[in-house]
Design a protein around this motif. Structure first.
Motif, PDB file in Angstrom:
ATOM      1  N   ASN A 175       0.835  -1.205   0.000  1.00 29.38           N
ATOM      2  CA  ASN A 175       0.000   0.000   0.000  1.00 29.38           C
ATOM      3  C   ASN A 175       0.868   1.252   0.000  1.00 29.38           C
ATOM      4  O   ASN A 175       1.846   1.325   0.704  1.00 29.38           O
ATOM      5  CB  ASN A 175      -0.885  -0.013   1.249  1.00 29.38           C
ATOM      6  CG  ASN A 175      -1.971   1.044   1.201  1.00 29.38           C
ATOM      7  OD1 ASN A 175      -2.091   1.771   0.220  1.00 29.38           O
ATOM      8  ND2 ASN A 175      -2.747   1.131   2.248  1.00 29.38           N
ATOM      9  N   TRP A 176       0.517   2.230  -0.812  1.00 33.71           N
ATOM     10  CA  TRP A 176       1.287   3.473  -0.761  1.00 33.71           C
ATOM     11  C   TRP A 176       0.410   4.711  -0.644  1.00 33.71           C
ATOM     12  O   TRP A 176       0.891   5.797  -0.391  1.00 33.71           O
ATOM     13  CB  TRP A 176       2.238   3.603  -1.948  1.00 33.71           C
ATOM     14  CG  TRP A 176       1.582   3.622  -3.293  1.00 33.71           C
ATOM     15  CD1 TRP A 176       1.322   2.532  -4.062  1.00 33.71           C
ATOM     16  CD2 TRP A 176       1.103   4.740  -4.027  1.00 33.71           C
ATOM     17  NE1 TRP A 176       0.707   2.915  -5.216  1.00 33.71           N
ATOM     18  CE2 TRP A 176       0.564   4.270  -5.225  1.00 33.71           C
ATOM     19  CE3 TRP A 176       1.078   6.122  -3.780  1.00 33.71           C
ATOM     20  CZ2 TRP A 176       0.010   5.107  -6.178  1.00 33.71           C
ATOM     21  CZ3 TRP A 176       0.525   6.947  -4.733  1.00 33.71           C
ATOM     22  CH2 TRP A 176       0.007   6.434  -5.913  1.00 33.71           C
ATOM     23  N   HIS A 177      -0.874   4.575  -0.805  1.00 37.98           N
ATOM     24  CA  HIS A 177      -1.709   5.752  -0.618  1.00 37.98           C
ATOM     25  C   HIS A 177      -3.140   5.345  -0.327  1.00 37.98           C
ATOM     26  O   HIS A 177      -3.676   4.455  -0.973  1.00 37.98           O
ATOM     27  CB  HIS A 177      -1.672   6.635  -1.878  1.00 37.98           C
ATOM     28  CG  HIS A 177      -2.499   7.874  -1.728  1.00 37.98           C
ATOM     29  ND1 HIS A 177      -3.605   8.129  -2.481  1.00 37.98           N
ATOM     30  CD2 HIS A 177      -2.392   8.904  -0.866  1.00 37.98           C
ATOM     31  CE1 HIS A 177      -4.134   9.294  -2.105  1.00 37.98           C
ATOM     32  NE2 HIS A 177      -3.422   9.780  -1.131  1.00 37.98           N
ATOM     33  N   SER A 178      -3.738   6.000   0.658  1.00 37.52           N
ATOM     34  CA  SER A 178      -5.126   5.736   1.008  1.00 37.52           C
ATOM     35  C   SER A 178      -5.876   7.048   1.050  1.00 37.52           C
ATOM     36  O   SER A 178      -5.302   8.081   1.387  1.00 37.52           O
ATOM     37  CB  SER A 178      -5.231   5.113   2.397  1.00 37.52           C
ATOM     38  OG  SER A 178      -4.505   3.924   2.440  1.00 37.52           O
ATOM     39  N   GLN A 179      -7.149   6.990   0.726  1.00 35.73           N
ATOM     40  CA  GLN A 179      -7.935   8.226   0.758  1.00 35.73           C
ATOM     41  C   GLN A 179      -9.398   7.884   1.036  1.00 35.73           C
ATOM     42  O   GLN A 179      -9.971   7.036   0.367  1.00 35.73           O
ATOM     43  CB  GLN A 179      -7.808   8.939  -0.590  1.00 35.73           C
ATOM     44  CG  GLN A 179      -8.446  10.316  -0.592  1.00 35.73           C
ATOM     45  CD  GLN A 179      -8.306  10.990  -1.950  1.00 35.73           C
ATOM     46  OE1 GLN A 179      -8.925  10.572  -2.925  1.00 35.73           O
ATOM     47  NE2 GLN A 179      -7.501  12.029  -2.011  1.00 35.73           N
ATOM     48  N   LEU A 180      -9.939   8.565   2.013  1.00 35.77           N
ATOM     49  CA  LEU A 180     -11.358   8.404   2.281  1.00 35.77           C
ATOM     50  C   LEU A 180     -12.041   9.733   1.960  1.00 35.77           C
ATOM     51  O   LEU A 180     -11.546  10.791   2.333  1.00 35.77           O
ATOM     52  CB  LEU A 180     -11.587   8.041   3.740  1.00 35.77           C
ATOM     53  CG  LEU A 180     -13.061   7.807   4.126  1.00 35.77           C
ATOM     54  CD1 LEU A 180     -13.171   6.644   5.106  1.00 35.77           C
ATOM     55  CD2 LEU A 180     -13.686   9.043   4.750  1.00 35.77           C
TER      56      LEU A 180
END
Lengths: 307, 180
Positions: free
Chosen positions: A174-179
């Motif tokens: 994983n390198w980026h998460s966005q909610l």
């Protein structure tokens, strides 16, 4: 090596990087109003969130409004997933020869109270804005973004919707998460969307999305995709998972992406949640119909087989 | 402080105008310079930018203060780039010049940068706002594909697609104008 002299006395060696340099230097002569265009974009973080999505949603709305059905129609229906390909007509786009696809989701919007996590606090912000007379532009929802999750589990707990599942596979990084939480004009929660970007090995990039539409959602539940130059290159394929569920794979053979030689998008529905995945294979064109397609298909199938 | 107030301070030769400019836009200017130059050079470039702003306002009274300052900053930074020394160039900027150079590999003789800029600007002004903004942010401000994907809330592949299509369109436009 070929040398060229420009009017201003600078030499251009005729190499790719040198002509690139000339273009970069020339853009120093742009008028300020052209450069100013992006100054006001990009929000500051507020309490771990930043407000920045209004524009993105506006585009989506504008794009949807400008869509015009020219010889499209239902091509394939995988249980509760239907896809269409349509001629894309945008009066603002000088190059209108594109098609785009959309996927309709046959799901029931969920009561807001089934979302029980901290994400509901966003409603207070939305409603406070509404009470203070702060409204988004016409046709745009309110939007807040949060990007501080270390794991999918953290995001799922933050949303607090029963049945929401993790979909990351063991070999993904994983390198980026966005909610993102969206609200309507009155400040009611209309949608929660959670995205994760992963790297799989050297050449594959994956983005997974989870979307929950609430009872306050007032338009069609669908996903509209980017334009493609050749409508014949878009294909929908049904995939039956190991557990007997039906997923939809959208394969788009786009030739205008410089270093993406294979890409697919997949959709599957569960508990009125839309799960989707986008997989890109970055490699050389000679890998396109062999290694790339095989690798991307395997990722899609492995991901869907979890359902 | 509003831009108009900063410009008013500068026009009245009040040094607080530079302080306020730095407070408001210093971070963004440094970010821009650091996309072109190594960190120590970027910091020097910012100081040179403030000096150039101080020396040019008055007589100039820019309508768009940030764009005006950023343009000075970018031009100063580009002029400091030692193109033949890889260690002194920022990798992002090398990537940008290669991307553009790959699309437009061979410029015609005798084209001035002003003519080239006008042709590119004319082309961009015919694109959609999203496309124009993405191009400017990538090739003028030097933002990465990842940053653009996050800001525009889309996949990196979509950003790459739009940029690729724009570069392809730009090439056609430059060919039509006899610049390529």
């Amino acid at each position: 090596m070929k040398l060229k002299m420009l009017k201003n006395g600078n030499y251009c060696k005729g190499e790719k990087q040198h002509s690139g340099r000339e273009i970069l230097m020339a853009m120093g002569f742009f008028e300020e109003d052209l450069v100013q265009t992006q100054v006001n974009t990009g929000g500051e973080k507020q309490h771990g969130m930043k407000k920045s999505l209004v524009r993105k949603v506006k585009w989506a709305v504008a794009a949807a409004c400008s869509l015009c059905l020219i010889g499209g129609g239902v091509v394939f229906a995988a249980s509760r997933l239907k896809w269409h390909v349509e001629k894309y007509v945008d009066t603002n786009d000088p190059q209108p020869d594109y098609s785009r696809y959309w996927v309709d989701f046959s799901i029931t919007p969920v009561p807001v109270d089934m979302i029980q996590g901290s994400v509901r606090e966003v409603e207070n912000i939305f409603k406070e804005e509404a009470a203070n007379g702060i409204y988004p532009p016409d046709g745009c929802p309110r939007g807040f973004v949060m990007e501080e999750f270390e794991t999918e589990r953290e995001a799922i707990d933050y949303i607090g919707y029963e049945g929401l599942r993790e979909t990351m596979l063991p070999d993904w990084k994983n390198w980026h998460s966005q909610l993102v939480a969206y609200g309507d004009k009155e400040g009611n929660l209309i949608q929660v969307r959670y995205s994760n970007s992963y790297k799989v090995g050297e050449k594959i990039q994956v983005q997974t999305n989870v979307e929950i539409f609430t009872e306050n959602w007032s338009s069609e539940i669908r996903s509209v995709k980017m334009p493609f130059e050749d409508r014949a290159s878009i294909q929908g394929k049904e995939y039956i998972t190991k557990n007997g569920k039906t997923g939809l794979l959208m394969v788009s053979d786009s030739d205008y992406q410089s270093d993406i030689c294979c890409q697919m998008e997949g959709f599957i529905l569960e508990d009125n949640i839309v799960y989707s995945i986008w997989v890109d294979f970055n490699g050389s064109l000679d890998e396109k119909s062999g290694v790339a397609e095989e690798a991307v298909t395997k990722v899609m199938h492995d991901w869907m087989d979890q359902f | 402080m509003e831009d108009e107030e900063i410009v008013a301070l500068l026009l009245s030769r009040d040094e607080r105008g530079i302080d306020e400019l730095g407070k408001k836009y210093g971070g963004r200017l440094l970010q821009l310079a650091e996309r072109i130059l190594p960190a120590p050079d970027a910091a020097e470039c910012i100081n040179d930018t403030y000096l150039a702003v101080w020396e040019s306002i008055p007589p100039r009274s820019p309508q768009y203060l940030f764009a005006y300052t950023a343009k000075i900053c970018r031009n100063l930074a580009l002029n400091r780039v030692e193109w033949n020394q890889a260690a002194k160039r920022n990798a992002v900027f090398v990537e940008l010049s290669e991307e553009l150079g790959h699309t437009v590999p061979d410029l015609s003789d005798g084209i001035s940068r002003q003519e080239l800029a006008k042709a590119i600007a004319d082309f961009l002004n015919r694109q959609t706002k999203e496309q124009r903004e993405m191009f400017v942010r990538r090739y003028w401000y030097g933002e990465t594909v990842k940053e653009l994907a996050q800001e525009f809330c889309c996949r990196q592949g979509r950003v790459k697609s739009i940029l690729f299509r724009l570069r392809k369109g730009l090439r056609k436009e430059l060919e039509k104008e006899g610049i390529v």
